[in-house]
Design a protein around this motif. Sequence first.
Motif, mmCIF file in Angstrom:
data_model
loop_
_atom_site.group_PDB
_atom_site.id
_atom_site.type_symbol
_atom_site.label_atom_id
_atom_site.label_comp_id
_atom_site.label_asym_id
_atom_site.label_seq_id
_atom_site.Cartn_x
_atom_site.Cartn_y
_atom_site.Cartn_z
ATOM 1 N N PRO A 402 0.826 -1.219 0.000
ATOM 2 C CA PRO A 402 0.000 0.000 0.000
ATOM 3 C C PRO A 402 0.857 1.265 0.000
ATOM 4 C CG PRO A 402 -0.803 -1.576 1.626
ATOM 5 C CD PRO A 402 0.491 -2.109 1.121
ATOM 6 N N TYR A 403 0.319 2.296 -0.639
ATOM 7 C CA TYR A 403 1.082 3.542 -0.761
ATOM 8 C C TYR A 403 1.323 4.193 0.593
ATOM 9 C CZ TYR A 403 2.465 8.161 -2.394
ATOM 10 O OH TYR A 403 3.153 9.304 -2.611
ATOM 11 N N TRP A 404 0.344 4.083 1.534
ATOM 12 C CA TRP A 404 0.520 4.693 2.864
ATOM 13 C C TRP A 404 1.659 4.018 3.629
ATOM 14 C CZ3 TRP A 404 0.246 1.801 7.243
ATOM 15 C CH2 TRP A 404 -0.418 0.571 7.166
ATOM 16 N N LEU A 405 1.821 2.681 3.424
ATOM 17 C CA LEU A 405 2.913 1.980 4.075
ATOM 18 C C LEU A 405 4.249 2.378 3.462
ATOM 19 C CD1 LEU A 405 3.612 -0.174 6.197
ATOM 20 C CD2 LEU A 405 3.398 -1.902 4.406
ATOM 21 N N TYR A 406 4.236 2.607 2.146
ATOM 22 C CA TYR A 406 5.445 3.051 1.439
ATOM 23 C C TYR A 406 5.901 4.411 1.974
ATOM 24 C CZ TYR A 406 8.154 4.858 -2.552
ATOM 25 O OH TYR A 406 9.120 5.416 -3.343
ATOM 26 N N LYS A 407 4.938 5.348 2.221
ATOM 27 C CA LYS A 407 5.284 6.667 2.741
ATOM 28 C C LYS A 407 5.679 6.595 4.213
ATOM 29 C CE LYS A 407 4.864 10.121 0.872
ATOM 30 N NZ LYS A 407 5.872 10.919 0.158
ATOM 31 N N LEU A 408 4.998 5.719 4.979
ATOM 32 C CA LEU A 408 5.258 5.623 6.412
ATOM 33 C C LEU A 408 6.703 5.216 6.697
ATOM 34 C CD1 LEU A 408 4.211 5.611 9.349
ATOM 35 C CD2 LEU A 408 3.600 3.210 9.012
ATOM 36 N N HIS A 409 7.218 4.243 5.965
ATOM 37 C CA HIS A 409 8.572 3.754 6.179
ATOM 38 C C HIS A 409 9.610 4.503 5.349
ATOM 39 C CE1 HIS A 409 7.481 0.411 8.760
ATOM 40 N NE2 HIS A 409 6.499 0.125 7.947
ATOM 41 N N GLY A 410 9.186 5.535 4.598
ATOM 42 C CA GLY A 410 10.136 6.325 3.825
ATOM 43 C C GLY A 410 10.896 5.510 2.802
ATOM 44 N N LEU A 411 10.197 4.566 2.135
ATOM 45 C CA LEU A 411 10.878 3.677 1.193
ATOM 46 C C LEU A 411 11.286 4.380 -0.090
ATOM 47 C CD1 LEU A 411 8.728 0.454 1.651
ATOM 48 C CD2 LEU A 411 10.846 1.099 2.780
ATOM 49 N N GLY A 412 10.884 5.629 -0.255
ATOM 50 C CA GLY A 412 11.318 6.378 -1.424
ATOM 51 C C GLY A 412 12.658 7.071 -1.215
ATOM 52 N N GLN A 413 13.222 6.968 -0.025
ATOM 53 C CA GLN A 413 14.490 7.609 0.289
ATOM 54 C C GLN A 413 15.626 6.600 0.179
ATOM 55 O OE1 GLN A 413 14.534 9.399 4.154
ATOM 56 N NE2 GLN A 413 16.380 10.598 3.774
ATOM 57 N N GLU A 414 16.660 6.950 -0.599
ATOM 58 C CA GLU A 414 17.774 6.031 -0.860
ATOM 59 C C GLU A 414 18.989 6.407 -0.012
ATOM 60 O OE1 GLU A 414 19.235 6.171 -4.805
ATOM 61 O OE2 GLU A 414 20.462 4.351 -4.644
ATOM 62 N N PHE A 415 19.623 5.393 0.597
ATOM 63 C CA PHE A 415 20.854 5.571 1.347
ATOM 64 C C PHE A 415 21.923 4.667 0.734
ATOM 65 C CE2 PHE A 415 17.401 6.529 4.232
ATOM 66 C CZ PHE A 415 17.826 7.683 4.877
ATOM 67 N N LYS A 416 23.082 5.229 0.400
ATOM 68 C CA LYS A 416 24.188 4.458 -0.173
ATOM 69 C C LYS A 416 25.315 4.344 0.852
ATOM 70 C CE LYS A 416 23.696 4.979 -5.165
ATOM 71 N NZ LYS A 416 24.383 5.358 -6.426
ATOM 72 N N CYS A 417 25.939 3.168 0.900
ATOM 73 C CA CYS A 417 27.041 2.924 1.833
ATOM 74 C C CYS A 417 28.280 2.526 1.024
ATOM 75 C CB CYS A 417 26.664 1.818 2.830
ATOM 76 S SG CYS A 417 27.950 1.487 4.044
ATOM 77 N N GLU A 418 29.317 3.378 1.104
ATOM 78 C CA GLU A 418 30.555 3.112 0.379
ATOM 79 C C GLU A 418 31.289 1.908 0.956
ATOM 80 O OE1 GLU A 418 33.187 6.383 0.429
ATOM 81 O OE2 GLU A 418 34.580 5.568 -1.069
ATOM 82 N N ILE A 419 31.174 1.709 2.263
ATOM 83 C CA ILE A 419 31.839 0.578 2.915
ATOM 84 C C ILE A 419 31.246 -0.740 2.418
ATOM 85 C CG2 ILE A 419 32.286 -0.498 5.162
ATOM 86 C CD1 ILE A 419 32.240 2.280 6.393
ATOM 87 N N CYS A 420 29.972 -0.743 2.093
ATOM 88 C CA CYS A 420 29.311 -1.952 1.580
ATOM 89 C C CYS A 420 29.466 -2.091 0.068
ATOM 90 C CB CYS A 420 27.824 -1.942 1.945
ATOM 91 S SG CYS A 420 27.497 -1.991 3.712
ATOM 92 N N GLY A 421 30.350 -1.319 -0.552
ATOM 93 C CA GLY A 421 30.523 -1.387 -1.999
ATOM 94 C C GLY A 421 29.478 -0.581 -2.738
ATOM 95 N N ASN A 422 29.113 0.592 -2.179
ATOM 96 C CA ASN A 422 28.101 1.474 -2.777
ATOM 97 C C ASN A 422 26.754 0.775 -2.923
ATOM 98 O OD1 ASN A 422 29.720 3.804 -3.031
ATOM 99 N ND2 ASN A 422 30.634 3.005 -4.928
ATOM 100 N N TYR A 423 26.448 -0.110 -1.986
ATOM 101 C CA TYR A 423 25.153 -0.796 -1.999
ATOM 102 C C TYR A 423 24.072 0.177 -1.513
ATOM 103 C CZ TYR A 423 21.853 -4.659 -1.577
ATOM 104 O OH TYR A 423 20.769 -5.500 -1.729
ATOM 105 N N SER A 424 22.884 0.122 -2.124
ATOM 106 C CA SER A 424 21.786 1.048 -1.804
ATOM 107 C C SER A 424 20.819 0.400 -0.821
ATOM 108 C CB SER A 424 21.037 1.462 -3.076
ATOM 109 O OG SER A 424 21.892 2.201 -3.936
ATOM 110 N N TYR A 425 20.386 1.184 0.144
ATOM 111 C CA TYR A 425 19.381 0.754 1.109
ATOM 112 C C TYR A 425 18.208 1.734 1.024
ATOM 113 C CZ TYR A 425 23.160 -2.097 2.969
ATOM 114 O OH TYR A 425 24.180 -3.002 3.106
#
Length: 510
Positions: A402-425
């Motif tokens: 559901p779209y409300w669950l997508y907004k609630l958990h902020g799943l549209g926001q991307e976090f990249k970690c260079e230590i993990c090999g630029n893996y996106s979360y």
Amino acid sequence: MSSTLLEVTRASHEEVERLERLIVKDLQNEPANNKDRLFQSHRVRNMIENIISTTEKLVEIYEDKDNARKDEIAALGGQTATGTNVFSAFYDRLKEIREYHRRHPAARVVVDANEDYEGMLKEEPVIEFTGEEAFGKYLDMHELYNQFNNLKFEKPIEYSTYLDIFSQPHNIPRKVKFTRQYREYMENLLEYLVYFFQRTEPLQDLDRILSKVTAEFEEQWENGMVQGWEKNAQENGHVPADHTVIDLDFYSTVEELKEVGPEKLKEALAALGLKSGGTIQQRAERLFLTKHTPLEKLDKKHFVKGSHASELNGGAMNSKVVVNSKEIALMETKMNKLCDLLDETIVRTKENVVKKQALTYDEMEAEREEEETQADTESDDEEQQIYNPLKLPMGWDGKPIPYWLYKLHGLGQEFKCEICGNYSYWGRRAFERHFKEWRHQHGMRCLGIPNTKNFNEITSIEEAQELWKRIQARQGVNKWRPDLEEEYEDKEGNIYNKKTYTDLQRQGLI
């Protein structure tokens, strides 16, 4: 000794004084949020109740109805049954104290009880709130809303509409107000508002507020000024027609009256004290008689045996209806006062409901577009491709979440970690969790850095290495160096470190 009445009096006064100081100290701290404010208010409320109960005990002691306090004071002065003997009273008291400590060897004198009382400032009182109430921020009136819709109006209303009108009982038809269902609804509504107000505003004196409302209501009721209950036909001693649940003015024949149904006819007859048995035709005929004939002029055979209506020919029924009207009107007046006190909470509740409905409408619109798209697509395959225009993540059932669950958990926001090999979360929750997962731990091991809490929220390799260097440098400075920091003293009292002292001793200078 706590066993004496005077000691109990002294301890009670001390407890009251300590609680008063704690209340002042607690109220001097400004709460950081609504939750802390509620905790503070309930703590203060509990301390006030303790002060009241302790004060009541003190009043009872000072009234001294059994003369126990008077006798104890006289005993301190040496007055006994055989006369006045100060020394005898002193040694009797000393003997009593020694006997007490002999029976209770573990007893000790408490020098300072401030620590026990200070702990009360850190207490978090248990306050019951539902998830919908969000710790006193919103009202949870879904059960009352369902009960309101069961009052048999023309059609059910939405919850958001109910929040707009529940505080306006003067707009409800009078014939509905005399039903048993409406009385139960008003009792439950008033009970909920009182309970909610007590949980969110524990320092308010609700009993005093409602007592003042009742006094004002009595005066307005006598003058016929209560909103929704203005003076009407009751002034002439007649019972208004709409108290019978069915307004007979809308029916011109018995056949038309039969259309309301047997149950409603039975309820209307019972409200008047008339017999409610028989067929639907007999019930309608019996009730239709009251349209043009006052109750006091009806034949007694139409009334239930033993009822007040049959004995007093309707006079008692008029009085009963007036009493019921007054009780319902008083409940409505109290409810209006509570709604005024909770005005901000009601506004927030409306806004929250509208916000939730907006999210629901977005989901419905997305589903409608999905159905239209699938209907326009002609395909012979049994499994059609899932339509996901918003590119939402898939759930456990293989469908977009559901779209409300997508907004609630902020799943549209991307976090990249260079230590993990630029893996996106995607989403804050997944990003915070990944610091303890194998991928990030493996990256830290490759850098030769321990994966501790100091490195949380750090995703850059360069930042992690710089922080690790600073930690190592700090650990080097704080390392114990005995050759420079260990101290030695010679015969003359001069202080040297270990290295200097060893060198001087080797040279024979010490």
